[in-house]
Write a protein that holds these residues in place. Structure first.
Motif, mmCIF file in Angstrom:
data_model
loop_
_atom_site.group_PDB
_atom_site.id
_atom_site.type_symbol
_atom_site.label_atom_id
_atom_site.label_comp_id
_atom_site.label_asym_id
_atom_site.label_seq_id
_atom_site.Cartn_x
_atom_site.Cartn_y
_atom_site.Cartn_z
ATOM 1 N N ALA A 88 -7.295 -0.902 -14.386
ATOM 2 C CA ALA A 88 -5.873 -1.256 -14.276
ATOM 3 C C ALA A 88 -5.087 -0.126 -13.608
ATOM 4 O O ALA A 88 -4.234 -0.389 -12.744
ATOM 5 C CB ALA A 88 -5.295 -1.570 -15.649
ATOM 6 N N ARG A 89 -5.374 1.133 -13.973
ATOM 7 C CA ARG A 89 -4.688 2.266 -13.343
ATOM 8 C C ARG A 89 -5.024 2.338 -11.856
ATOM 9 O O ARG A 89 -4.155 2.594 -11.029
ATOM 10 C CB ARG A 89 -5.067 3.574 -14.038
ATOM 11 C CG ARG A 89 -4.351 3.795 -15.354
ATOM 12 C CD ARG A 89 -4.507 5.217 -15.861
ATOM 13 N NE ARG A 89 -5.887 5.642 -15.966
ATOM 14 C CZ ARG A 89 -6.685 5.410 -16.995
ATOM 15 N NH1 ARG A 89 -6.229 4.737 -18.036
ATOM 16 N NH2 ARG A 89 -7.926 5.852 -17.006
ATOM 17 N N ARG A 90 -6.289 2.105 -11.494
ATOM 18 C CA ARG A 90 -6.702 2.155 -10.091
ATOM 19 C C ARG A 90 -6.006 1.063 -9.284
ATOM 20 O O ARG A 90 -5.533 1.293 -8.171
ATOM 21 C CB ARG A 90 -8.227 2.018 -9.994
ATOM 22 C CG ARG A 90 -8.753 1.987 -8.584
ATOM 23 C CD ARG A 90 -8.547 3.332 -7.879
ATOM 24 N NE ARG A 90 -9.141 3.318 -6.570
ATOM 25 C CZ ARG A 90 -8.449 3.214 -5.426
ATOM 26 N NH1 ARG A 90 -7.141 3.119 -5.455
ATOM 27 N NH2 ARG A 90 -9.068 3.212 -4.269
ATOM 28 N N ALA A 95 -1.768 -0.803 -5.576
ATOM 29 C CA ALA A 95 -0.567 -1.616 -5.349
ATOM 30 C C ALA A 95 0.603 -0.735 -4.925
ATOM 31 O O ALA A 95 1.361 -1.090 -4.017
ATOM 32 C CB ALA A 95 -0.218 -2.407 -6.602
ATOM 33 N N ALA A 96 0.746 0.429 -5.547
ATOM 34 C CA ALA A 96 1.829 1.346 -5.183
ATOM 35 C C ALA A 96 1.653 1.841 -3.745
ATOM 36 O O ALA A 96 2.636 1.951 -2.998
ATOM 37 C CB ALA A 96 1.876 2.522 -6.157
ATOM 38 N N ASP A 97 0.403 2.130 -3.349
ATOM 39 C CA ASP A 97 0.137 2.534 -1.962
ATOM 40 C C ASP A 97 0.569 1.453 -0.984
ATOM 41 O O ASP A 97 1.213 1.732 0.028
ATOM 42 C CB ASP A 97 -1.354 2.840 -1.754
ATOM 43 C CG ASP A 97 -1.788 4.132 -2.410
ATOM 44 O OD1 ASP A 97 -0.924 4.942 -2.798
ATOM 45 O OD2 ASP A 97 -3.024 4.329 -2.539
ATOM 46 N N TRP A 98 0.219 0.205 -1.284
ATOM 47 C CA TRP A 98 0.600 -0.901 -0.395
ATOM 48 C C TRP A 98 2.102 -1.095 -0.375
ATOM 49 O O TRP A 98 2.688 -1.392 0.669
ATOM 50 C CB TRP A 98 -0.126 -2.185 -0.786
ATOM 51 C CG TRP A 98 -1.487 -2.232 -0.189
ATOM 52 C CD1 TRP A 98 -2.675 -2.022 -0.815
ATOM 53 C CD2 TRP A 98 -1.805 -2.477 1.183
ATOM 54 N NE1 TRP A 98 -3.715 -2.111 0.082
ATOM 55 C CE2 TRP A 98 -3.205 -2.392 1.318
ATOM 56 C CE3 TRP A 98 -1.042 -2.745 2.313
ATOM 57 C CZ2 TRP A 98 -3.849 -2.580 2.533
ATOM 58 C CZ3 TRP A 98 -1.683 -2.929 3.527
ATOM 59 C CH2 TRP A 98 -3.074 -2.841 3.622
ATOM 60 N N ASP A 99 2.752 -0.946 -1.520
ATOM 61 C CA ASP A 99 4.212 -1.069 -1.558
ATOM 62 C C ASP A 99 4.867 -0.024 -0.654
ATOM 63 O O ASP A 99 5.814 -0.330 0.074
ATOM 64 C CB ASP A 99 4.735 -0.926 -2.989
ATOM 65 C CG ASP A 99 4.447 -2.137 -3.856
ATOM 66 O OD1 ASP A 99 4.098 -3.210 -3.297
ATOM 67 O OD2 ASP A 99 4.554 -2.012 -5.095
ATOM 68 N N ARG A 100 4.350 1.219 -0.690
ATOM 69 C CA ARG A 100 4.891 2.274 0.182
ATOM 70 C C ARG A 100 4.666 1.928 1.649
ATOM 71 O O ARG A 100 5.552 2.090 2.485
ATOM 72 C CB ARG A 100 4.240 3.619 -0.149
ATOM 73 C CG ARG A 100 4.826 4.294 -1.382
ATOM 74 C CD ARG A 100 4.350 5.729 -1.524
ATOM 75 N NE ARG A 100 2.922 5.826 -1.791
ATOM 76 C CZ ARG A 100 2.356 5.675 -2.989
ATOM 77 N NH1 ARG A 100 3.112 5.420 -4.041
ATOM 78 N NH2 ARG A 100 1.062 5.789 -3.138
ATOM 79 N N ARG A 101 3.475 1.441 1.974
ATOM 80 C CA ARG A 101 3.179 1.071 3.363
ATOM 81 C C ARG A 101 4.087 -0.054 3.850
ATOM 82 O O ARG A 101 4.605 -0.018 4.965
ATOM 83 C CB ARG A 101 1.714 0.661 3.500
ATOM 84 C CG ARG A 101 0.756 1.808 3.337
ATOM 85 C CD ARG A 101 -0.668 1.330 3.355
ATOM 86 N NE ARG A 101 -1.575 2.438 3.102
ATOM 87 C CZ ARG A 101 -2.844 2.299 2.822
ATOM 88 N NH1 ARG A 101 -3.379 1.090 2.752
ATOM 89 N NH2 ARG A 101 -3.593 3.346 2.602
ATOM 90 N N LEU A 102 4.258 -1.057 3.006
ATOM 91 C CA LEU A 102 5.124 -2.179 3.388
ATOM 92 C C LEU A 102 6.578 -1.737 3.536
ATOM 93 O O LEU A 102 7.288 -2.214 4.429
ATOM 94 C CB LEU A 102 4.996 -3.318 2.374
ATOM 95 C CG LEU A 102 3.652 -4.045 2.389
ATOM 96 C CD1 LEU A 102 3.557 -5.022 1.212
ATOM 97 C CD2 LEU A 102 3.457 -4.780 3.706
ATOM 98 N N ALA A 103 7.029 -0.833 2.689
ATOM 99 C CA ALA A 103 8.396 -0.320 2.797
ATOM 100 C C ALA A 103 8.570 0.431 4.117
ATOM 101 O O ALA A 103 9.621 0.307 4.778
ATOM 102 C CB ALA A 103 8.720 0.583 1.606
#
Length: 117
Positions: A88-90, A95-103
């Protein structure tokens, strides 16, 4: 996922493979609800044989999701949440990495629109 062999990503891969099967997910749900159970008890609640349940429990055990302990002649299985927590942590990190990329993509696209006006 990239990590050294035998590292966190290998553990996550094992968990995801184990969870890919709906019967194994159901076994985890049953064990989480009951606390502990034998393969025989679990098989009574599923449309598969006791032998199939034992094989599924073996996969879950190899992934670190359950553990079996002998009590007399029975083997009682319980959920081990550590591997699931790691997974779950991984996934949250991914997901956080993808959110940053999409932003970043959104910012670049919006800046391009502003420049085009």
């Amino acid at each position: 996922m990239t990590d050294e062999p035998g590292g966190v990503d290998r553990e996550v891969d094992d968990v995801l493979v184990a969870l890919a099967d709906p019967t194994r997910r159901r076994l985890l749900d049953l064990l989480a609800a009951q606390g502990e159970a034998t393969a025989t008890t679990l098989a009574e609640r599923l449309p598969v044989s006791r032998q199939a349940v034992v094989k599924h429990l073996s996969v879950l055990d190899a992934a670190g999701l359950v553990s079996g302990g002998r009590v007399g002649r029975e083997v009682r299985y319980t959920v081990r949440p550590a591997a699931l927590d790691t997974t779950a942590r991984r996934l949250a990190s991914l997901a956080a990495d993808w959110d940053r990329r999409l932003a970043t993509i959104k910012r670049v696209a919006e800046a391009g629109e502003d420049d085009a006006r």
